[in-house]
Design a protein around this motif. Structure first.
Motif, short mmCIF file in Angstrom:
data_model
loop_
_atom_site.label_atom_id
_atom_site.label_comp_id
_atom_site.label_asym_id
_atom_site.label_seq_id
_atom_site.Cartn_x
_atom_site.Cartn_y
_atom_site.Cartn_z
N LEU A 181 0.82 -1.10 -0.10
CA LEU A 181 0.08 -0.07 -0.16
C LEU A 181 0.96 1.28 -0.12
CD1 LEU A 181 -2.62 1.60 0.40
CD2 LEU A 181 -2.29 1.19 3.20
N LEU B 71 0.64 4.89 1.08
CA LEU B 71 -0.53 5.71 1.84
C LEU B 71 -0.71 7.04 0.93
CD1 LEU B 71 0.95 5.25 5.26
CD2 LEU B 71 -1.09 4.32 4.46
N ARG C 150 -10.50 0.42 3.49
CA ARG C 150 -11.14 -0.82 3.68
C ARG C 150 -10.81 -1.53 2.45
NH1 ARG C 150 -15.52 -4.36 3.08
NH2 ARG C 150 -17.01 -2.93 2.21
N SER D 274 3.48 0.06 2.93
CA SER D 274 3.60 -0.68 3.77
C SER D 274 2.62 -1.93 3.17
CB SER D 274 2.18 -0.19 4.94
OG SER D 274 2.12 -1.30 5.68
N THR D 275 3.16 -3.11 3.81
CA THR D 275 2.62 -4.30 3.11
C THR D 275 1.81 -4.96 4.04
OG1 THR D 275 4.62 -5.00 2.03
CG2 THR D 275 3.26 -6.53 2.36
N GLN D 276 0.56 -5.14 3.52
CA GLN D 276 -0.78 -5.66 4.40
C GLN D 276 -0.97 -6.98 3.47
OE1 GLN D 276 -2.06 -3.14 6.91
NE2 GLN D 276 -3.37 -2.34 5.44
N GLY E 106 0.29 -5.29 10.93
CA GLY E 106 -0.12 -4.46 9.58
C GLY E 106 0.67 -3.08 9.96
N ILE E 107 0.14 -2.06 9.27
CA ILE E 107 0.66 -0.78 9.26
C ILE E 107 0.66 -0.30 10.61
CG2 ILE E 107 -1.47 0.22 8.25
CD1 ILE E 107 0.32 1.80 6.21
N SER F 239 7.81 -1.57 9.83
CA SER F 239 6.70 -1.27 8.69
C SER F 239 5.41 -0.34 9.46
CB SER F 239 6.11 -2.61 8.16
OG SER F 239 5.65 -3.25 9.37
N ALA G 164 3.71 2.49 10.68
CA ALA G 164 3.47 3.98 10.39
C ALA G 164 2.49 4.79 11.18
CB ALA G 164 2.83 4.08 8.84
#
Lengths: 366, 826
Positions: free
Chosen positions: A170, A172, A182, A233-235, B404-405, B454, B456
């Motif tokens: 992602l 941002l 979402r 960022s990786t999700q 996650g982020i 990772s 933020a």
């Protein structure tokens, strides 16, 4: 890691044998059925869909299915409703949702909806009028770069299940502050029906199946707590068990939705309730109020949510060559095997809840 | 309530007596009793005492007096009976350990007896006033016969306050325990009126009160966090604790600050005679205890440490993530006592407890609780005693959510300082205590920081409140007559919410939400809000006969600090929230009425005790309460009335080879919100069962002496399932997601709870100096008792089905071995 996974890990680590098993639990149903409204309206060209159904209740009559009276607790579609869309407090004239299947209402707008405009949906059923709370379509969204990997991990009782992990890198939004994201992930795959020998050597029809690979995974981002505009960022956004559906092209359509704060709060609660495992660290679950109400009876409980979101859609697909595992052809024709010994899904595409014989326009474009 | 007694008088102290008979050593002097002039220099090590000479004329009687202390405990011993010539004289030592008896001149056989100590037999040639100070030794566990008895034979009948439960560490160790580790909270849960939300939660619920409504004290210093991970073990090592007294709602005036109950934990002092200790290894932890004199008979020290040892279990796992995980709990206690002079002592106590859990490089939490106290106790005169305490505590916890982020590390904590002084004046019929107490709370800012590369997350902080709670109290204990005794007390408490802080005011015609803020004001310092009130306390005992009494108690309690937890039951990572402008203090009125009777010379005890509590400003949580980093905590809470009532029945056998008790408790705990606004209501303001409402509970404990050195124990626990919200329907959302629709809060119950535990303890297995081997089986039936019921999608039907989560759903055998070293006894 989900809270459920953490909890199981913790009790395993304590050396205890936490047990989860199904039980019977006598319940009292509600006295009357409740309306369920589920919909998503975006700035894409559509069609946009609203689903109307009703919950079970103690006074619910049985329905006739295949000639038999049937009573179960599954939601039942609500038909013959009038569903309209309003923008900035005014109905979008000449535009309304059409019922394409029981309980499923579809609308393909003439013009795409716009960011910055406040929209709500009005539903008229049986003399009652329901409205969703107006939501301004957000303007901020991020960018997705999809990737996948194949891994083996424990899933339920299978200690070594093969699965596909779908990720997004992602980017941002450049802005900081209030934005909420979402992800909705859908899959589409080609399904090989059984090719029974026939005099004309006619192959079975195409079967494209649509489904949701990981509906309980609700991935959310709250921009208000982040501080890295334009950062990456990786999700993980979906996990899917590898099966015969990976023999041919297997698409994942990822919809990144930029939603309102109200929608974000709603999905946070849904995530909490859906992933509730009864553990020590779980909050007590509760009914989730949506954003719809009866304008004449605000106390009436209406379930579900109508979202207004800015959408970015990306797709990625796998082919057989990407899969590092052996895939059994469960629908392969075997001489001598009786017709009724084949799975129903090997015999007819309509055995899947959502399928078509037509390839989507983008199938071969990617 | 339970002590293990010896029916065989061949104890170490008796052996000492045989060695030292005939020796003459000067007796330690009796301080402050002026009219006993130095007529007799009694010999302490000799069991024969001479006062005066038989020749000449003598008055009709002489006075024999003295002070009795516990050699092992280093403290005075009240309730020691004085038996003369084979008959109980009716004289017992008072709360300061002093006795006084008049006897005719002559030779008398005087025996000093106490339930938990070996008796001291003396021959007294009384031809003048005399002073005999005696040190009694604790009885050994190695007994030919076992009797279990209250620490006073009829304390349950005589004590004016009802709803008091007392356990010693020794009694606790006899109760089968999870993983073989005796635990105070698990032991208390076998008492009537004491329960918990379920296995895996911290704390106890006493007579339908919340866990944060319990005042927990260690040597009178306030303890905030008291349980290790998931409530399996408390932070109190039973090797360093002496006894526990639980006041179930009717607190004397010197206790306050909580609306439910008070648990006063007394810690042991180290040996003043010789260095000794013990080391133990069990299924779940290892522990070490060392104690001894820094200055003989003057300064002693006691160190006890305990640490989990489940890491070996993790390394056996095949899963690499589990192998890389950490799970530790630990606690350490340091106690030092300085006997400054006769009747004056200074105690230093430090307790450190904590947990660390981390799953691989992912989710985890840790918390630490540190408490230090310095306490002075002194007897200033014949009838006056003084106690003073200063203490400081610190509680920190951290939660890591690595997903996650938004991977983040959230930390919070509380720091506090406490001071208390109590003066007591007492004679045979009247005791008057006055005192002052103050606690200064400083909430630490709650912070959220990025976790991992990772993440933020933007670092953020929310300031927490500061406050001072102060109280003055007065307590009067009066023996109105032989049959009637009264305890009347008054406590006046005040609380001040201090700056700096931001105060929010809300629109008057709506609920308190983040969207209805009218204004906010920032204060740099000063008193922002005060609360307070009078807290009368009353306890009345009326004897119907020598063995039967009726007791009536009342107490009003204020609570200015509460534990905030959005989970079903308390966890180690809950927040502590002080009262503010928008969060008023809780207030409770506790009533109880009970009948107590003993039979067959205290062999049997029968108890019926009813209770009723009304609470104001009780705190519950809104649906989906957001409690972390919330500067407006009031927007996550619901305030209302609480109501708890019930009745406790108990039959207890104190004497014999087989002892124990059976208790049945009927207890309800309900809450009613009071707001006009739906956001601040629970179930539309109807009375709703609380999370810990368990109407029926049965506890049975049986102990049987197995000759020559074994003790067999069996416990049985049954309780109604706790309330829960259930799924009454389900629906689909776009995305194929099945979402449950829940009922109103707590309208259903999980399945009932039933568990049987067993343990067998043997002493002096390998070492004559002293060791013990304990075998235990927790959950003998392997019953899958539900902690909760939750719903998840059935793979076949795609419908939601109910599932039971059983935390300890199997049989748990355990074995632990403890060996003693050092000391002066063989």
């Amino acid at each position: 890691m989900t809270k459920f996974g953490f909890w199981i890990a913790l009790v395993l680590l304590l050396g205890s044998t936490a047990c989860v098993d199904q039980i019977s639990f006598p319940l009292e149903k509600t006295e009357s059925q409740r309306l369920i409204v589920s919909g998503l309206i975006t700035d894409l060209e559509g069609p946009h869909r609203i689903y109307l159904s009703q919950t079970t209740a103690s006074n619910r009559p049985p329905i006739r299915v295949n000639g038999y009276l049937t009573q179960n607790d599954a939601p039942r579609p609500v038909q013959n409703a009038r569903v309209t869309i309003w923008g900035n407090g005014q109905p979008i004239l000449g535009e309304s949702f059409q019922e394409v299947r029981p309980g499923e209402y579809e609308w393909k707008p003439v013009q795409r909806l716009q960011v910055g405009i406040s929209y709500f949906v009005q539903i008229e059923i049986g003399g009652k009028t329901y409205r969703s709370t107006p939501q301004v379509m957000p303007s901020i969204s991020g960018e997705d770069a999809l990737s996948f990997s194949f891994e083996r991990a424990r899933i339920a009782d299978n200690p070594d299940a093969a699965q596909l992990i779908l990720k997004t890198e992602l980017t941002l939004p450049q802005a900081t502050g209030e934005y909420y994201l979402r992800w909705a992930v859908e899959e589409a795959f080609f399904w090989d029906l059984t090719f029974f020998p026939n005099p004309f050597n006619k192959a079975p029809p195409n079967c494209i199946v649509f489904a949701y690979p990981d509906p309980e995974r609700i991935t959310l981002v709250n921009g208000k707590v982040l501080n890295r505009p334009g950062g990456k960022s990786t999700q993980v956004i979906a996990q899917r068990l590898v099966d015969q559906s990976f023999l041919s092209r297997h698409y994942f359509m990822v919809n990144q939705l930029s939603i309102t704060k109200e929608a974000y709060t709603y999905w946070e609660r849904v995530r909490e309730v859906v992933n509730n495992s009864g553990s020590v660290f779980d909050s007590p679950p509760a009914a989730i109020r949506g954003n719809l109400s009866n304008i004449n009876d605000p106390k009436e409980v209406v379930l579900g949510f109508v979202e207004v979101a800015k959408s970015r859609e990306t797709r990625i697909f796998t082919t057989r060559g990407d899969v590092p595992y052996f895939l059994e052809k469960v629908c392969e024709y075997i001489p001598g095997k009786r017709y009724d010994q084949y799975l129903p899904t090997c015999l007819s595409c309509s055995a899947f809840p959502n399928s078509t014989e037509e390839y989507p326009a983008w199938w071969f474009r990617d | 309530m339970m002590h293990l007694l010896s029916a065989n008088l061949v104890t170490p102290s008796f052996l000492d007596f045989r060695k030292i008979v005939g020796k003459r050593v000067l007796l330690t002097f009796f301080l402050g009793c002026l009219f006993f002039i130095n007529k007799g220099a009694a010999q302490s090590d000799s069991l024969t005492y001479h006062f005066g000479t038989p020749e000449g004329s003598h008055p009709g009687s002489y006075v024999l007096t003295g002070k009795i202390q516990s050699l092992d405990l280093g403290d005075v011993l009240p309730g020691v009976g004085v038996h003369v010539n084979g008959i109980f004289s009716g004289v017992v030592t008072d709360k300061f350990g002093y006795y006084l008896i008049s006897l005719p001149p002559g030779v008398h056989r005087v025996v000093f007896r106490h339930i938990s100590h070996a008796p001291r037999i003396t021959e007294v040639h009384l031809f003048g006033n005399g002073v005999i100070d005696v040190d009694l030794s604790l009885k050994s566990f190695e007994l030919d016969g076992v009797v279990v008895m209250s620490d006073d034979p009829d304390r349950n009948v005589r004590n004016p306050i009802s709803g008091v439960a007392k356990l010693s560490a020794k009694e606790l160790k006899a109760i089968p325990a999870f993983m073989g580790e005796a635990d105070i909270f698990k032991g208390l849960q076998l008492m009537p009126g004491v329960s918990s939300v379920g296995e895996g939660t911290s704390g106890i619920n006493v007579r339908g009160a919340k866990t944060d409504q319990n005042l927990i004290l260690m040597n009178e210093a306030v303890v905030l966090s008291s349980n290790h991970a998931l409530g399996f073990l408390s932070g109190f090592n039973t090797d360093v604790t002496e006894n526990f007294t639980l006041y179930k709602g009717n607190l004397p005036a010197n206790y306050g600050g909580r609306a439910g109950a008070a648990l006063d934990i007394s810690m042991r002092s180290g040996s003043t005679e010789a260095w000794q200790g013990q080391v133990g290894v069990g299924t779940s932890n290892a522990k070490l205890l060392v104690e001894g004199p820094l200055v003989k008979e003057k300064v002693s020290v006691l160190v006890g440490v305990r640490k989990s040892n489940v890491s070996w279990l993790l390394r056996q796992a095949r899963d690499l993530d589990i192998q890389a995980s950490k799970l530790n709990f630990y606690d350490g206690y340091l106690g030092a006592q300085w006997k400054i002079a006769q009747g004056h002592s200074l105690d230093l106590s430090t307790l450190v407890t904590g947990d660390t859990f981390q799953f691989s490089n992912e989710f985890g939490f840790d918390w630490t609780n540190a408490l230090s106290s310095l306490r002075y106790k002194g007897v200033l005169g014949e009838k006056i005693a003084l106690k003073a305490l200063v203490a400081a505590g610190n509680f920190d916890n951290t939660l890591i959510d690595p997903e996650g982020i938004a991977a983040a590390k959230v930390s919070n904590g509380m720091r506090y300082q406490q001071g208390k002084v109590t003066a007591t004046w007492a004679d045979e019929t009247l005791s008057l205590s006055v005192g002052l107490e103050a606690i200064h709370y400083q909430g630490k800012p709650e912070s959220r920081l990025p976790y991992g590369e990772s993440s933020a997350i933007q670092a953020s902080r929310v300031g927490k409140e500061k406050g001072v709670e102060g109280a003055g109290f007065l307590n009067l204990e009066l023996e109105v007559s032989e049959a009637t005794s009264l305890i009347a007390g008054l406590r006046v408490s005040r609380y001040a919410h201090l700056g700096p802080d931001t105060l929010y005011s809300y629109l008057p015609d709506g609920p308190k939400t983040v969207n209805t803020v009218k204004s906010q004001q920032i204060y740099d310092r000063g008193v922002l809000k005060t609360y307070g009130g009078w807290e009368p306390r009353l306890a009345l005992r009326q004897n119907l006969s020598s063995r039967t009494s009726l007791k009536l108690s009342y107490a009003r309690l204020y609570q200015y600090i509460q534990s905030i937890s959005s989970t079903v039951g308390p966890t180690p990572i809950d927040l502590w929230q002080l009262s503010t402008v928008n969060i008023p203090p809780q207030r409770a009125d506790n009533f109880s009425l009970g009948a107590f009777t003993n039979a067959a010379e205290n062999k049997w005890e029968y108890t019926v005790d009813a209770f009723y509590r009304l609470s104001e400003n009780q705190v519950e949580y809104r649906d989906f309460a957001d409690i972390f980093l919330n500067p407006q905590m009031e927007t996550a809470l619901v305030f209302g009335k609480g109501k708890a009532y019930g009745m406790e029945f108990m039959v207890k056998k104190n004497l014999g080879t087989l002892t124990g008790w059976i208790a049945y408790t009927y207890s309800r705990s309900l809450f009613q919100s009071e707001s006009l606004f739906a956001e601040e209501q629970i179930n539309g303001n109807a009375w709703t069962p609380s999370n810990y409402d368990k109407p029926h509970e049965v506890n049975l404990i049986l102990s049987r002496k197995m000759y020559p050195r074994g003790l067999l124990n069996l416990t049985l626990n049954y309780s109604t399932g706790r309330p829960v919200s259930a799924v009454t329907a389900s629906y689909y959302l776009n995305g194929g997601l099945v979402v449950p629709d829940y009922s109103q809060r707590n309208q259903y119950r999980i399945p009932d709870y039933f568990r049987i535990d067993f343990s067998y303890t043997v002493e002096k297995v390998f070492s004559k100096k002293g060791d013990s081997l304990n075998f235990g089986i927790y959950n003998l039936l392997g019953r899958r008792n539900a902690y909760s019921v939750f719903w998840k999608k059935d793979a076949d039907s795609q419908q939601l089905r109910p599932y039971r989560l059983a935390i300890l759903g199997a049989i748990f055998p355990s074995i632990s071995y403890t060996v003693q070293f050092g000391g002066t006894h063989d």
